[in-house]
Design an enzyme around this catalytic site. Structure first.
Site, mmCIF file in Angstrom:
data_model
loop_
_atom_site.group_PDB
_atom_site.id
_atom_site.type_symbol
_atom_site.label_atom_id
_atom_site.label_comp_id
_atom_site.label_asym_id
_atom_site.label_seq_id
_atom_site.Cartn_x
_atom_site.Cartn_y
_atom_site.Cartn_z
ATOM 1 N N GLU A 151 -13.716 9.117 20.941
ATOM 2 C CA GLU A 151 -14.566 10.375 20.583
ATOM 3 C C GLU A 151 -15.630 9.637 19.386
ATOM 4 O O GLU A 151 -15.256 9.260 18.536
ATOM 5 C CB GLU A 151 -13.793 11.149 19.880
ATOM 6 C CG GLU A 151 -12.529 11.732 20.801
ATOM 7 C CD GLU A 151 -13.118 12.762 21.877
ATOM 8 O OE1 GLU A 151 -14.217 13.088 21.889
ATOM 9 O OE2 GLU A 151 -12.343 12.708 23.068
ATOM 10 N N CYS B 76 -18.448 15.842 14.168
ATOM 11 C CA CYS B 76 -18.679 15.407 15.143
ATOM 12 C C CYS B 76 -19.469 16.422 16.403
ATOM 13 O O CYS B 76 -20.329 16.075 16.950
ATOM 14 C CB CYS B 76 -17.546 14.642 16.084
ATOM 15 S SG CYS B 76 -16.035 15.649 16.355
HETATM 16 P P1 NAP Z 1 -16.328 4.362 11.675
HETATM 17 O O1 NAP Z 1 -16.997 3.602 10.699
HETATM 18 O O2 NAP Z 1 -16.513 3.963 13.258
HETATM 19 O O3 NAP Z 1 -15.155 4.525 11.169
HETATM 20 C C1 NAP Z 1 -14.159 5.229 12.143
HETATM 21 C C2 NAP Z 1 -12.735 4.562 11.855
HETATM 22 O O4 NAP Z 1 -12.698 3.239 12.630
HETATM 23 C C3 NAP Z 1 -12.093 4.595 10.466
HETATM 24 O O5 NAP Z 1 -10.841 4.757 10.442
HETATM 25 C C4 NAP Z 1 -12.434 3.167 10.345
HETATM 26 O O6 NAP Z 1 -11.612 2.669 9.151
HETATM 27 C C5 NAP Z 1 -12.057 2.449 11.736
HETATM 28 N N1 NAP Z 1 -12.552 1.227 11.820
HETATM 29 C C6 NAP Z 1 -13.790 0.528 11.344
HETATM 30 N N2 NAP Z 1 -13.758 -0.744 11.609
HETATM 31 C C7 NAP Z 1 -12.779 -0.923 12.531
HETATM 32 C C8 NAP Z 1 -12.468 -2.108 13.222
HETATM 33 N N3 NAP Z 1 -13.247 -3.057 13.053
HETATM 34 N N4 NAP Z 1 -11.151 -2.226 13.529
HETATM 35 C C9 NAP Z 1 -10.445 -0.829 13.639
HETATM 36 N N5 NAP Z 1 -10.790 0.173 12.965
HETATM 37 C C10 NAP Z 1 -12.042 0.396 12.426
HETATM 38 O O7 NAP Z 1 -17.082 5.882 11.717
HETATM 39 P P2 NAP Z 1 -17.433 6.734 10.514
HETATM 40 O O8 NAP Z 1 -18.839 6.520 10.220
HETATM 41 O O9 NAP Z 1 -16.447 6.573 9.309
HETATM 42 O O10 NAP Z 1 -17.282 8.087 10.839
HETATM 43 C C11 NAP Z 1 -18.134 8.961 11.358
HETATM 44 C C12 NAP Z 1 -18.755 8.890 12.687
HETATM 45 O O11 NAP Z 1 -17.431 9.557 13.536
HETATM 46 C C13 NAP Z 1 -19.948 9.843 13.139
HETATM 47 O O12 NAP Z 1 -20.633 8.851 14.160
HETATM 48 C C14 NAP Z 1 -19.159 10.806 13.986
HETATM 49 O O13 NAP Z 1 -19.856 11.264 14.979
HETATM 50 C C15 NAP Z 1 -17.982 10.168 14.555
HETATM 51 N N6 NAP Z 1 -16.980 11.194 14.838
HETATM 52 C C16 NAP Z 1 -16.902 11.534 16.001
HETATM 53 C C17 NAP Z 1 -15.678 12.525 16.296
HETATM 54 C C18 NAP Z 1 -15.485 13.008 17.738
HETATM 55 O O14 NAP Z 1 -14.364 13.642 17.967
HETATM 56 N N7 NAP Z 1 -16.319 12.678 18.619
HETATM 57 C C19 NAP Z 1 -15.043 13.195 15.374
HETATM 58 C C20 NAP Z 1 -15.653 12.857 14.090
HETATM 59 C C21 NAP Z 1 -16.348 11.779 13.809
HETATM 60 P P3 NAP Z 1 -12.418 2.496 7.842
HETATM 61 O O15 NAP Z 1 -12.402 3.752 7.291
HETATM 62 O O16 NAP Z 1 -11.104 1.628 7.056
HETATM 63 O O17 NAP Z 1 -13.404 1.548 7.868
#
Ligand code: NAP
Length: 700
Positions: A279, A318
């Site tokens: 997602e 999101c």
């Molecule tokens: P992100 O950087 O991709 O982080 C999301 C999750 O992934 C966090 O728990 C992060 O942990 C983890 N993560 C990052 N790098 C990783 C790796 N190499 N290995 C394992 N886990 C890893 O996303 P964000 O920027 O924080 O979140 C916002 C995004 O989420 C937005 O783009 C939004 O659209 C999307 N989102 C989508 C939905 C949906 O249902 N489609 C819902 C909510 C948000 P850390 O925090 O420890 O880095």
């Protein structure tokens, strides 16, 4: 506020108040049944309101192989040892437990920037999802360790070789990686279907808001309701956990496009075909229909919804509306109305009643949103707000992660590119004008796949064109108008019964959607066998399988005493013309096929006057029912009813009634599904259906 605080590997579960978190407490992970601290490389978890440090997180030094092994060897067997109904009951207990302990979570949730209104989505919404899955499980899943999927498939002429699909829990683990915006809902909306499926979960919340996830996780552990090994928590990075995954495991990821690519392309994930549900970001659209000009309820609803989506959770959803697509004719009026409404939004300390929008989740997040807005501004004009300063109530704009709502206007929809590509994950939305409906559809599709779109129209043709035009690009479409607005759950709310996910850019995944969300964690297997073997394996009587006859009528036997395949064949009853006429007069159903020989003959399906289908059902009941009070409490429906062959006056019908399936839904009674077949004097099937009754359990 209760925090589980732990020394080394010994769970202490000591209560710590929010105020004392300033002591830079380390919030431990929960690994292989014990709380465990990280060793180094700590991340400071900060308040979104004023930036003070609330706690520390680190997963360095954790043995991720041990975590995976523990989930598989302890959690999996414990969960799979229970039936689906038993797990649904535990889920309900857990939901009730958490529901009674929301207040302290609210207190902490403010620190993520959430207002009271936002808590309802994250905390109450998460608990509500547990309740929803618990009751869906109780109503729709069996008291077995497998689920039947679809009907029996006939594979042979003689009927001795048949097949049916069954679903069984994967024997691995689910790794849940969550985004920062919903620290509670994000965890629980993934936990509910996974737990119901019988698969142990390892949760890795986004680090920045993990202090709230940790608090809820600690409550879950404190409850002692989940079986050992069902749930583990990582505070910090996932280390080498992905190297320990395999083909029975599932990753359910919520977050950015970039991270999902990294995870999906991990060599183990790719080579072991680890199931991957993504997602990710989504540039959701709201489309105003050409009919919905100023002065219409739909115009006002559009303004309301766009502003709500910009400001709830400070736009960090999101599903938030990023692109407001409006007809050129209403463009100017719409922009004016949006700006007017945004002027009334009070930004500030989320603890204050007067504040409608709190800060973003972190200062880093504010920096990221500002950068995205700057990119958007290369194509769009700022219509409202200021990315660099704002008046905030009860807080310091610089110290907290505050940002004003930012409305942008793209004057020419056609050539603009960034508005369809750059997701500013904050209180940001852009307005685009369209000329024709086809134009509007093309603009919505430029998001390359989204979680949700809303259409605002009171015109059926407009609604048809939009839904069919953009359907395949979206996981959910809300058609909002004056008739449903009052009870609508809104554009931005994913709901447990509805699919949450979208194609393409949105990740191509699906979550929730009722039992669909559970099935992601089950393996579908086609089982081919004889009808008798299949009946034994599926605990559901299959046509052609052996039946048994007991001395007592099945209506005289308690739920527990009935066996699958137990069957009776009734005496025959001749259906006369008088019966048909009597039934017609009595019920008022004098349809010509029962009353007029010539007209009936002219009908391609009937040889002449025929018996009513409902008459046959009534006669069937008269033949198989045992009338005296007994364990059968109520008939509560028929399913899969088919009238296969007409019954003409003089035909003699009889009924075979067979116990097909049993599900103990309540402590006092269970559901019995009966296979009912009505045949004529030549043993030809004339009607078949499944009858559902509620039968008393045997008193203990
Ligand atoms: P992100 O950087 O991709 O982080 C999301 C999750 O992934 C966090 O728990 C992060 O942990 C983890 N993560 C990052 N790098 C990783 C790796 N190499 N290995 C394992 N886990 C890893 O996303 P964000 O920027 O924080 O979140 C916002 C995004 O989420 C937005 O783009 C939004 O659209 C999307 N989102 C989508 C939905 C949906 O249902 N489609 C819902 C909510 C948000 P850390 O925090 O420890 O880095």
């Amino acid at each position: 506020m209760l925090w589980a605080v732990h020394a080394g590997s010994i769970p202490i579960g000591r209560a710590v108040s929010v105020a004392s978190l300033e002591s830079r407490t380390q919030l431990p992970s929960f690994v292989a049944g014990r709380w465990q601290n990280g060793l180094r490389g700590f991340t400071e978890l900060r308040s979104a309101i004023d930036g003070r440090v609330l706690g520390l997180a680190s997963s360095s030094g954790l043995d991720f192989g041990e975590m995976a092994g523990y989930a598989r060897s302890v959690g999996g067997p414990n969960l799979r040892g229970l039936t689906f109904l038993a797990r649904a009951a535990l889920l309900r207990q857990l939901a009730t437990y958490l529901n009674e302990r929301r207040e302290p979570l609210y207190a902490l949730s403010f620190e993520t920037g959430a207002t009271k209104r936002d808590h309802l989505i994250d905390i109450d919404g998460g608990i509500g999802t547990l309740f929803a899955y618990a009751s869906r499980g109780r109503r729709e899943l069996p008291d077995e360790k497998f689920v039947l999927d679809g009907a029996v498939e006939s594979l042979s002429r003689g009927g001795t070789f048949v097949a049916r699909h069954i679903l069984t829990p994967l024997q691995g683990l689910a790794l849940h990686i969550d985004a920062f915006n919903f620290p509670c809902w994000g965890m629980l909306e993934k936990l509910a279907p996974t737990f119901l499926a019988g698969v142990p979960a390892i949760v890795k919340p986004a680090t920045s808001t993990s202090f709230l996830t940790h608090a809820m996780f600690a409550l879950i552990m404190e409850s002692g309701i989940l079986p050992e090994g069902a749930f583990q928590l990582i505070m910090g990075g996932t280390g080498d956990l992905l190297d320990h995954l395999g083909g029975q495991d599932v990753i359910s990821f919520t977050g950015s496009h970039a991270t999902s690519l990294t995870l999906r392309n991990h060599p183990v994930v790719a080579s072991e075909a680890v199931r991957f549900i993504a997602e990710r970001d989504s540039l959701n659209a709201a489309i105003l229909g050409p009919d919905a000009g100023p002065g219409t309820p739909e115009f006002d609803l559009f303004v309301e919804e766009v502003v709500r989506e910009m400001t709830v959770k400070a736009g960090q959803k999101c599903t938030a509306i990023r692109r407001a697509i409006v007809p050129r004719a209403h463009h100017a009026a719409l922009k004016e109305a949006l700006v007017e409404k945004l002027r009334g939004i009070v930004v500030g300390n989320p603890r204050l009643e007067s504040v409608q929008m709190g800060p973003l989740a972190s200062l880093d997040q504010r920096t990221a949103v500002r950068a995205s807005v700057a990119e958007l501004q290369t194509e769009a004009r700022l219509l409202f707000g200021d990315p660099n300063s704002w008046i905030v109530e009860g807080a310091d704009y610089q110290a907290g992660a505050f940002l004003s709502p930012l409305l942008l206007g793209v004057e020419k929809g056609g050539p603009a590119r960034k508005v369809h590509e750059v997701e500013a994950f904050g209180p940001v939305s852009s307005v685009l004008a369209y000329e024709t409906l086809e134009d509007a559809i093309e603009l919505a599709k430029r998001g390359s796949g989204s979680l949700v779109a809303s259409i605002f129209t009171y015109d059926q043709d407009v609604a048809d064109a939009l839904v069919l035009g953009i359907g395949s690009y979206h996981g959910r479409i809300l058609a909002l108008d004056r008739d449903c607005a009052r009870e609508s759950t809104g554009h931005g709310s994913p709901l447990p019964p509805l699919v949450h996910g979208g194609p393409g850019r949105a990740g191509g995944g699906e979550e929730l959607g009722g039992l669909r969300g559970v099935f992601h964690y089950l393996q579908r297997t086609a089982v081919q066998a004889s009808p008798t073997r299949l009946t034994g394996l599926t605990k559901s009587w299959t046509a052609g399988a052996r039946t048994s006859k007991k001395a007592q009528h099945p209506f005289r036997r308690f739920f527990e005493d009935l066996s699958i395949g137990e069957s009776i064949l009734t005496a025959a009853r001749v259906v006369t013309l008088e019966d048909i006429e009597h039934f017609a007069e009595f019920t008022g159903d004098t349809f010509y096929a029962h009353m007029d020989e010539e007209a009936a003959k002219a009908n391609p399906f009937f040889p002449g006057r025929v018996a009513h289908g409902y008459l046959l059902l009534s006669f069937a009941a008269g033949l198989f029912v045992d009338p005296a009070p007994g364990p059968v409490l109520a008939n509560y429906g028929l399913e899969n009813l088919r009238f296969v062959k007409p019954v003409v006056p003089g035909d003699a019908i009889r009924v075979r009634l067979t116990v097909k399936q049993k599900t103990p839904r309540q402590p006092e009674h269970g559901e019995v599904r009966w296979d009912v077949r009505i045949a004529n004097q030549d043993d030809e099937l004339v009607a078949s259906y499944e009858l559902l009754t509620l039968n008393a359990r045997r008193p203990t």
